[in-house]
Design a protein around this motif. Structure first.
Motif, PDB file in Angstrom:
ATOM      1  N   GLY A 254       0.814  -1.210   0.000  1.00 37.39           N
ATOM      2  CA  GLY A 254       0.000   0.000   0.000  1.00 37.39           C
ATOM      3  C   GLY A 254       0.844   1.256   0.000  1.00 37.39           C
ATOM      4  N   SER A 255       0.502   2.182   0.880  1.00 41.19           N
ATOM      5  CA  SER A 255       1.195   3.472   0.938  1.00 41.19           C
ATOM      6  C   SER A 255       2.662   3.353   1.311  1.00 41.19           C
ATOM      7  N   TYR A 256       3.035   2.247   1.916  1.00 38.88           N
ATOM      8  CA  TYR A 256       4.421   2.069   2.355  1.00 38.88           C
ATOM      9  C   TYR A 256       5.305   1.447   1.275  1.00 38.88           C
ATOM     10  N   SER A 257       4.721   1.099   0.145  1.00 38.22           N
ATOM     11  CA  SER A 257       5.506   0.497  -0.939  1.00 38.22           C
ATOM     12  C   SER A 257       6.645   1.375  -1.424  1.00 38.22           C
ATOM     13  N   PRO A 258       6.430   2.688  -1.691  1.00 34.78           N
ATOM     14  CA  PRO A 258       7.541   3.505  -2.194  1.00 34.78           C
ATOM     15  C   PRO A 258       8.671   3.674  -1.188  1.00 34.78           C
ATOM     16  N   LEU A 259       8.366   3.589   0.109  1.00 40.39           N
ATOM     17  CA  LEU A 259       9.410   3.732   1.117  1.00 40.39           C
ATOM     18  C   LEU A 259      10.390   2.562   1.058  1.00 40.39           C
ATOM     19  N   LEU A 260       9.887   1.365   0.757  1.00 39.06           N
ATOM     20  CA  LEU A 260      10.761   0.203   0.614  1.00 39.06           C
ATOM     21  C   LEU A 260      11.539   0.252  -0.693  1.00 39.06           C
ATOM     22  N   LEU A 261      10.902   0.736  -1.753  1.00 40.20           N
ATOM     23  CA  LEU A 261      11.460   0.604  -3.105  1.00 40.20           C
ATOM     24  C   LEU A 261      12.468   1.687  -3.476  1.00 40.20           C
ATOM     25  N   LYS A 262      12.400   2.842  -2.836  1.00 39.05           N
ATOM     26  CA  LYS A 262      13.190   3.976  -3.322  1.00 39.05           C
ATOM     27  C   LYS A 262      14.693   3.729  -3.259  1.00 39.05           C
ATOM     28  N   ARG A 263      15.143   2.932  -2.312  1.00 39.23           N
ATOM     29  CA  ARG A 263      16.585   2.679  -2.202  1.00 39.23           C
ATOM     30  C   ARG A 263      17.108   1.811  -3.346  1.00 39.23           C
ATOM     31  N   TYR A 264      16.189   1.209  -4.103  1.00 34.36           N
ATOM     32  CA  TYR A 264      16.591   0.360  -5.229  1.00 34.36           C
ATOM     33  C   TYR A 264      16.351   1.050  -6.574  1.00 34.36           C
ATOM     34  N   GLY A 265      16.097   2.351  -6.512  1.00 36.35           N
ATOM     35  CA  GLY A 265      15.918   3.119  -7.734  1.00 36.35           C
ATOM     36  C   GLY A 265      14.588   2.926  -8.411  1.00 36.35           C
ATOM     37  N   VAL A 266      13.617   2.329  -7.714  1.00 38.10           N
ATOM     38  CA  VAL A 266      12.271   2.158  -8.258  1.00 38.10           C
ATOM     39  C   VAL A 266      11.425   3.326  -7.746  1.00 38.10           C
ATOM     40  N   LYS A 267      11.138   4.284  -8.618  1.00 39.27           N
ATOM     41  CA  LYS A 267      10.423   5.499  -8.242  1.00 39.27           C
ATOM     42  C   LYS A 267       8.923   5.292  -8.439  1.00 39.27           C
ATOM     43  N   LEU A 268       8.264   4.948  -7.379  1.00 41.17           N
ATOM     44  CA  LEU A 268       6.838   4.643  -7.414  1.00 41.17           C
ATOM     45  C   LEU A 268       6.050   5.854  -6.943  1.00 41.17           C
ATOM     46  N   PRO A 269       5.261   6.498  -7.814  1.00 41.92           N
ATOM     47  CA  PRO A 269       4.524   7.703  -7.426  1.00 41.92           C
ATOM     48  C   PRO A 269       3.240   7.388  -6.664  1.00 41.92           C
ATOM     49  N   VAL A 270       3.399   6.817  -5.495  1.00 39.66           N
ATOM     50  CA  VAL A 270       2.266   6.512  -4.616  1.00 39.66           C
ATOM     51  C   VAL A 270       2.430   7.335  -3.347  1.00 39.66           C
ATOM     52  N   TYR A 271       1.337   7.969  -2.928  1.00 40.23           N
ATOM     53  CA  TYR A 271       1.393   8.790  -1.711  1.00 40.23           C
ATOM     54  C   TYR A 271       0.152   8.488  -0.870  1.00 40.23           C
ATOM     55  N   PRO A 272       0.279   8.511   0.467  1.00 41.22           N
ATOM     56  CA  PRO A 272      -0.880   8.203   1.316  1.00 41.22           C
ATOM     57  C   PRO A 272      -1.898   9.337   1.309  1.00 41.22           C
ATOM     58  N   VAL A 273      -3.148   8.993   1.044  1.00 45.25           N
ATOM     59  CA  VAL A 273      -4.261   9.928   1.172  1.00 45.25           C
ATOM     60  C   VAL A 273      -5.201   9.342   2.218  1.00 45.25           C
ATOM     61  N   LYS A 274      -5.261  10.007   3.334  1.00 45.49           N
ATOM     62  CA  LYS A 274      -5.964   9.471   4.494  1.00 45.49           C
ATOM     63  C   LYS A 274      -7.478   9.548   4.326  1.00 45.49           C
ATOM     64  N   GLY A 275      -8.145   8.469   4.674  1.00 45.51           N
ATOM     65  CA  GLY A 275      -9.597   8.434   4.682  1.00 45.51           C
ATOM     66  C   GLY A 275     -10.103   8.070   6.069  1.00 45.51           C
ATOM     67  N   TYR A 276     -11.350   8.402   6.325  1.00 49.05           N
ATOM     68  CA  TYR A 276     -11.961   8.151   7.627  1.00 49.05           C
ATOM     69  C   TYR A 276     -13.244   7.331   7.451  1.00 49.05           C
ATOM     70  N   SER A 277     -13.625   6.618   8.484  1.00 47.14           N
ATOM     71  CA  SER A 277     -14.911   5.920   8.442  1.00 47.14           C
ATOM     72  C   SER A 277     -15.536   5.834   9.820  1.00 47.14           C
ATOM     73  N   LEU A 278     -16.854   5.680   9.805  1.00 46.96           N
ATOM     74  CA  LEU A 278     -17.635   5.352  10.995  1.00 46.96           C
ATOM     75  C   LEU A 278     -18.367   4.052  10.726  1.00 46.96           C
ATOM     76  N   THR A 279     -18.429   3.161  11.696  1.00 41.39           N
ATOM     77  CA  THR A 279     -19.242   1.953  11.612  1.00 41.39           C
ATOM     78  C   THR A 279     -20.316   2.067  12.680  1.00 41.39           C
ATOM     79  N   ILE A 280     -21.580   2.150  12.225  1.00 43.72           N
ATOM     80  CA  ILE A 280     -22.690   2.529  13.098  1.00 43.72           C
ATOM     81  C   ILE A 280     -23.695   1.384  13.201  1.00 43.72           C
ATOM     82  N   PRO A 281     -24.072   0.966  14.402  1.00 47.02           N
ATOM     83  CA  PRO A 281     -25.125  -0.058  14.529  1.00 47.02           C
ATOM     84  C   PRO A 281     -26.481   0.518  14.108  1.00 47.02           C
TER      85      PRO A 281
END
Length: 416
Positions: A254-281
């Motif tokens: 997921g969002s952590y993929s580019p953090l692992l890959l960047k040291r190997y020269g794989v430039k993955l343009p993925v950035y975290p976009v935060k979402g929210y949710s409520l689960t309601i009975p």
């Protein structure tokens, strides 16, 4: 072939299942104690094969400026000194043209439609139950301007053969009877009847058990420290406890993929976009939705999951932060209670997750410049929707088979 899948969210687990089905020896590594405990845990619950649109669209820059000053804004930007954020925003803005929107939406719909048939086959094959419903998604327009502006989406749906219905106020009430209580707030809607709903967390956990029955091994509570790359080929990974050898590695972090890959020269343009949710009975079923409603004014999805309502949405660009902001909770509560006051929000579970977004909206699926290293990430808000199709594509590519859909423009090479 010995394959390591990094990540046990919905994308990682479906990939592992399809790879094992293809005859590979599969091991999944995840830092959590079980499946789907991060972004897949409490997403909006919609499986929206028809409602697939890039966030980058014509008019979005102007809308974004207005949203910044709204109390219940669908977009929240917390700028910081972050080169990755600035680069991603610039690339997203470059995709906000009519030409790029049409290309990106068509590509997303192609993958989503394939995922629809793939999920149906997987459901029949496994018999998994996950509070699923097959009653479509209703994109709800509160204003005539929103209804008139849906023309570009209708055009794209028609071009790709995706079933749809443009509804007036009465049509919306027929599709979702509880809207009769608030009919004066509705201008119309766009129904995609082939869409589905379901609990992604339940599905992922059930599929992980099916994967184990096919021989998949899961390493829980295990951190991936680095890839083991030698002479341009991946040989395995180094975890916090040992080296695990492999013939191929699939990165589904997921969002952590580019953090692992960047040291190997794989430039993955993925950035975290935060979402929210409520689960309601649900306390009053007559005032609750039957399927999924996308509240276009707030970009919030309201979904029926068994005896619960899942309310999810918003896009907060703030980096790798997972704090729960009460202002965001108020927006979710406002949207759902304004339309479907059939639940007890005082008992709601409030949650946030980091969606892995690409600047063009399409996930990155396929090989990299490092032999044996594959990507299946960047699904943004549509990981649940596109997971089954993505898994079949990655299993075919890794197995040396031609995927059932054109997958060339899904690979990271499209950014070159």
């Amino acid at each position: 072939m010995k394959v390591l899948v990094l990540g046990a969210g919905i994308v990682g687990v479906t990939s592992a299942y399809q790879l094992a089905k293809a005859g590979h020896e599969v091991t999944v590594i995840d830092r959590q104690k079980g499946p789907a405990l991060e972004t897949s845990f409490a997403n909006a619950g919609e499986v929206s094969f028809g409602y697939c649109s890039p966030w980058a669209a014509p008019g979005i820059p102007l809308k974004a400026m207005k949203w910044l000053f709204m109390e219940h804004a669908p977009l929240i930007l917390r700028p910081k000194v972050d080169a990755a954020m600035l680069c991603w925003l610039a690339k997203m803005l470059s995709n906000c043209t009519s030409k790029r929107y049409a290309i990106n939406k068509s590509r997303m719909l192609r993958l989503a439609d394939y995922s629809r048939s793939s999920l149906a086959a997987l459901r029949e094959e496994t018999g998994i139950e996950y509070d699923q419903r097959m009653q479509g998604t209703l994109q709800l327009f509160r204003t005539q301007a929103q209804l008139d502006g849906s023309g570009k989406d209708v055009k794209a749906l028609a071009a790709d053969g995706v079933p749809y219905e443009v509804l007036d106020r009465d049509g919306c009430v027929r599709a979702e009877p509880a809207l009769a209580h608030v009919r004066d707030k509705i201008a119309g809607g766009l129904l995609t009847p082939k869409d589905e709903t379901g609990d992604c967390f339940k599905f992922t956990n059930a599929l992980a058990k099916k994967a184990e029955q096919r021989g998949v091994r899961f390493y829980w509570g295990t951190e991936v420290n680095r890839l083991d790359v030698e002479a341009g080929r991946v040989r395995g990974v180094m975890t916090n406890s040992e080296r695990l050898p492999a013939d191929a590695v699939v990165v589904a972090l997921g969002s952590y993929s580019p953090l692992l890959l960047k040291r190997y020269g794989v430039k993955l343009p993925v950035y975290p976009v935060k979402g929210y949710s409520l689960t309601i009975p649900i306390t009053d079923a007559s005032r609750a939705p039957e399927s999924t409603i996308m509240d276009e004014s707030y970009k919030i999805a309201i979904t029926r999951l068994g005896d619960r309502i899942r309310v999810g949405g918003m896009a907060e660009i703030s980096g790798y932060t997972n704090d729960l902001t009460q202002a965001r909770r108020r927006t979710l509560e406002h949207s759902v209670m304004d339309l479907f006051p059939g639940g007890d929000v005082s008992e709601a579970l409030f949650w946030s997750g980091l969606r892995p977004m690409t600047p063009d909206g399409t996930p990155v699926i396929g090989p990299t410049k490092i032999a044996g290293l594959f990507l299946n990430t960047g699904h943004g808000t549509l990981g649940w929707t596109m997971s089954s199709g993505s898994a079949c594509v990655i299993a075919d590519l890794l197995s040396g088979r031609r995927p059932e859909i054109d997958a060339v423009d899904l690979a990271i090479s499209r950014y070159a």
